[in-house]
Design a protein around this motif. Structure first.
Motif, mmCIF file in Angstrom:
data_model
loop_
_atom_site.group_PDB
_atom_site.id
_atom_site.type_symbol
_atom_site.label_atom_id
_atom_site.label_comp_id
_atom_site.label_asym_id
_atom_site.label_seq_id
_atom_site.Cartn_x
_atom_site.Cartn_y
_atom_site.Cartn_z
ATOM 1 N N SER A 297 -21.959 -14.720 -22.412
ATOM 2 C CA SER A 297 -23.455 -14.395 -22.675
ATOM 3 C C SER A 297 -24.352 -15.065 -21.411
ATOM 4 O O SER A 297 -25.052 -14.346 -20.805
ATOM 5 C CB SER A 297 -24.163 -15.053 -23.694
ATOM 6 O OG SER A 297 -23.412 -14.445 -24.915
ATOM 7 N N ILE A 298 -23.753 -16.261 -20.965
ATOM 8 C CA ILE A 298 -24.390 -16.719 -20.026
ATOM 9 C C ILE A 298 -24.185 -16.212 -18.408
ATOM 10 O O ILE A 298 -25.025 -15.901 -17.718
ATOM 11 C CB ILE A 298 -24.226 -18.409 -19.700
ATOM 12 C CG1 ILE A 298 -24.700 -19.178 -20.953
ATOM 13 C CG2 ILE A 298 -24.567 -18.828 -18.567
ATOM 14 C CD1 ILE A 298 -24.292 -20.547 -21.229
ATOM 15 N N LEU A 299 -22.914 -15.700 -18.477
ATOM 16 C CA LEU A 299 -22.470 -14.951 -17.222
ATOM 17 C C LEU A 299 -23.299 -13.855 -17.116
ATOM 18 O O LEU A 299 -23.662 -13.202 -16.199
ATOM 19 C CB LEU A 299 -20.901 -14.812 -17.284
ATOM 20 C CG LEU A 299 -20.256 -14.078 -16.143
ATOM 21 C CD1 LEU A 299 -20.382 -14.936 -14.817
ATOM 22 C CD2 LEU A 299 -18.968 -13.894 -16.346
ATOM 23 N N PHE A 300 -23.202 -12.962 -18.251
ATOM 24 C CA PHE A 300 -23.880 -11.768 -18.157
ATOM 25 C C PHE A 300 -25.360 -11.819 -17.913
ATOM 26 O O PHE A 300 -25.958 -11.060 -17.006
ATOM 27 C CB PHE A 300 -23.721 -11.025 -19.622
ATOM 28 C CG PHE A 300 -24.559 -9.755 -19.781
ATOM 29 C CD1 PHE A 300 -23.854 -8.650 -19.301
ATOM 30 C CD2 PHE A 300 -25.650 -9.473 -20.482
ATOM 31 C CE1 PHE A 300 -24.816 -7.414 -19.245
ATOM 32 C CE2 PHE A 300 -26.034 -8.488 -20.583
ATOM 33 C CZ PHE A 300 -25.862 -7.273 -19.800
ATOM 34 N N SER A 301 -26.168 -12.772 -18.382
ATOM 35 C CA SER A 301 -27.426 -13.141 -18.094
ATOM 36 C C SER A 301 -27.481 -13.547 -16.702
ATOM 37 O O SER A 301 -28.644 -12.914 -16.005
ATOM 38 C CB SER A 301 -27.836 -14.182 -18.917
ATOM 39 O OG SER A 301 -27.849 -13.908 -20.177
ATOM 40 N N VAL A 302 -26.638 -14.275 -15.989
ATOM 41 C CA VAL A 302 -26.908 -14.769 -14.623
ATOM 42 C C VAL A 302 -26.727 -13.290 -13.886
ATOM 43 O O VAL A 302 -27.427 -13.115 -12.792
ATOM 44 C CB VAL A 302 -26.033 -15.502 -14.460
ATOM 45 C CG1 VAL A 302 -25.892 -16.086 -12.623
ATOM 46 C CG2 VAL A 302 -26.288 -17.001 -14.865
ATOM 47 N N VAL A 303 -25.666 -12.631 -13.878
ATOM 48 C CA VAL A 303 -25.335 -11.346 -13.345
ATOM 49 C C VAL A 303 -26.732 -10.202 -13.531
ATOM 50 O O VAL A 303 -27.129 -9.782 -12.481
ATOM 51 C CB VAL A 303 -24.002 -10.655 -13.783
ATOM 52 C CG1 VAL A 303 -24.094 -9.268 -13.069
ATOM 53 C CG2 VAL A 303 -22.986 -11.812 -13.367
ATOM 54 N N THR A 304 -26.968 -10.252 -14.796
ATOM 55 C CA THR A 304 -28.157 -9.304 -14.872
ATOM 56 C C THR A 304 -29.617 -9.827 -13.935
ATOM 57 O O THR A 304 -30.140 -9.050 -13.282
ATOM 58 C CB THR A 304 -28.624 -9.313 -16.415
ATOM 59 O OG1 THR A 304 -27.383 -8.870 -17.062
ATOM 60 C CG2 THR A 304 -29.988 -8.454 -16.497
ATOM 61 N N MET A 305 -29.650 -11.050 -13.931
ATOM 62 C CA MET A 305 -30.971 -11.436 -13.221
ATOM 63 C C MET A 305 -30.756 -11.574 -11.674
ATOM 64 O O MET A 305 -31.688 -11.094 -11.059
ATOM 65 C CB MET A 305 -31.117 -13.050 -13.528
ATOM 66 C CG MET A 305 -31.603 -13.432 -15.323
ATOM 67 S SD MET A 305 -32.271 -15.054 -15.325
ATOM 68 C CE MET A 305 -30.558 -15.646 -15.684
ATOM 69 N N VAL A 306 -29.421 -11.676 -11.307
ATOM 70 C CA VAL A 306 -29.193 -11.606 -9.841
ATOM 71 C C VAL A 306 -29.432 -10.044 -9.575
ATOM 72 O O VAL A 306 -30.278 -9.713 -8.471
ATOM 73 C CB VAL A 306 -27.658 -11.959 -9.527
ATOM 74 C CG1 VAL A 306 -27.159 -11.182 -8.070
ATOM 75 C CG2 VAL A 306 -27.674 -13.329 -9.618
ATOM 76 N N ILE A 307 -29.056 -9.182 -10.282
ATOM 77 C CA ILE A 307 -28.956 -7.631 -9.889
ATOM 78 C C ILE A 307 -30.549 -7.370 -9.951
ATOM 79 O O ILE A 307 -31.178 -6.681 -8.962
ATOM 80 C CB ILE A 307 -28.344 -6.771 -11.039
ATOM 81 C CG1 ILE A 307 -26.714 -7.174 -10.652
ATOM 82 C CG2 ILE A 307 -28.788 -5.428 -11.031
ATOM 83 C CD1 ILE A 307 -26.036 -6.332 -11.654
ATOM 84 N N TYR A 308 -31.484 -7.514 -10.942
ATOM 85 C CA TYR A 308 -32.693 -7.327 -11.134
ATOM 86 C C TYR A 308 -33.669 -7.961 -10.001
ATOM 87 O O TYR A 308 -34.413 -7.189 -9.437
ATOM 88 C CB TYR A 308 -33.418 -7.967 -12.398
ATOM 89 C CG TYR A 308 -34.963 -7.810 -12.406
ATOM 90 C CD1 TYR A 308 -35.367 -6.530 -12.753
ATOM 91 C CD2 TYR A 308 -35.656 -8.906 -12.146
ATOM 92 C CE1 TYR A 308 -36.871 -6.369 -12.912
ATOM 93 C CE2 TYR A 308 -37.066 -8.841 -12.320
ATOM 94 C CZ TYR A 308 -37.582 -7.619 -12.676
ATOM 95 O OH TYR A 308 -38.862 -7.367 -12.710
ATOM 96 N N THR A 309 -33.147 -9.427 -9.482
ATOM 97 C CA THR A 309 -33.886 -9.868 -8.582
ATOM 98 C C THR A 309 -33.883 -8.965 -7.413
ATOM 99 O O THR A 309 -34.484 -9.033 -6.272
ATOM 100 C CB THR A 309 -33.504 -11.418 -8.224
ATOM 101 O OG1 THR A 309 -33.896 -11.879 -9.850
ATOM 102 C CG2 THR A 309 -34.155 -11.963 -7.276
#
Length: 80
Positions: free
Chosen positions: A36-48
């Protein structure tokens, strides 16, 4: 490629992910938190990257066009 080969390939990729990250030794609830944490971080990097990279590229292009002799848009003569 048939469905069985695709399924085996995806299972192999997931197994490689478990081995590389070392989460195969974790308990299931720890795996879910880690994923969950890894998915959240990857999602935030892609969005940013989607939101901010185009702005910075545009500003960099404007900056370097000004340095290397480009004319500002307000001084360009209009052709009728």
């Amino acid at each position: 490629m048939n469905f069985k080969n695709l399924r085996e390939y995806l299972a192999w990729l997931y197994y490689q992910y478990l081995l590389i990250t070392g989460i195969y030794v974790l308990e299931p609830w720890e795996k879910s938190i880690f994923n969950s944490i890894l998915f959240s971080v990857v999602t935030m990097v892609i969005y940013t990257s989607y939101v901010f990279v185009p702005i910075h590229v545009r500003l960099a292009l404007e900056f370097f066009s000004g340095i290397f002799g480009g004319q500002p848009a307000s001084t360009v003569a209009l052709v009728n």
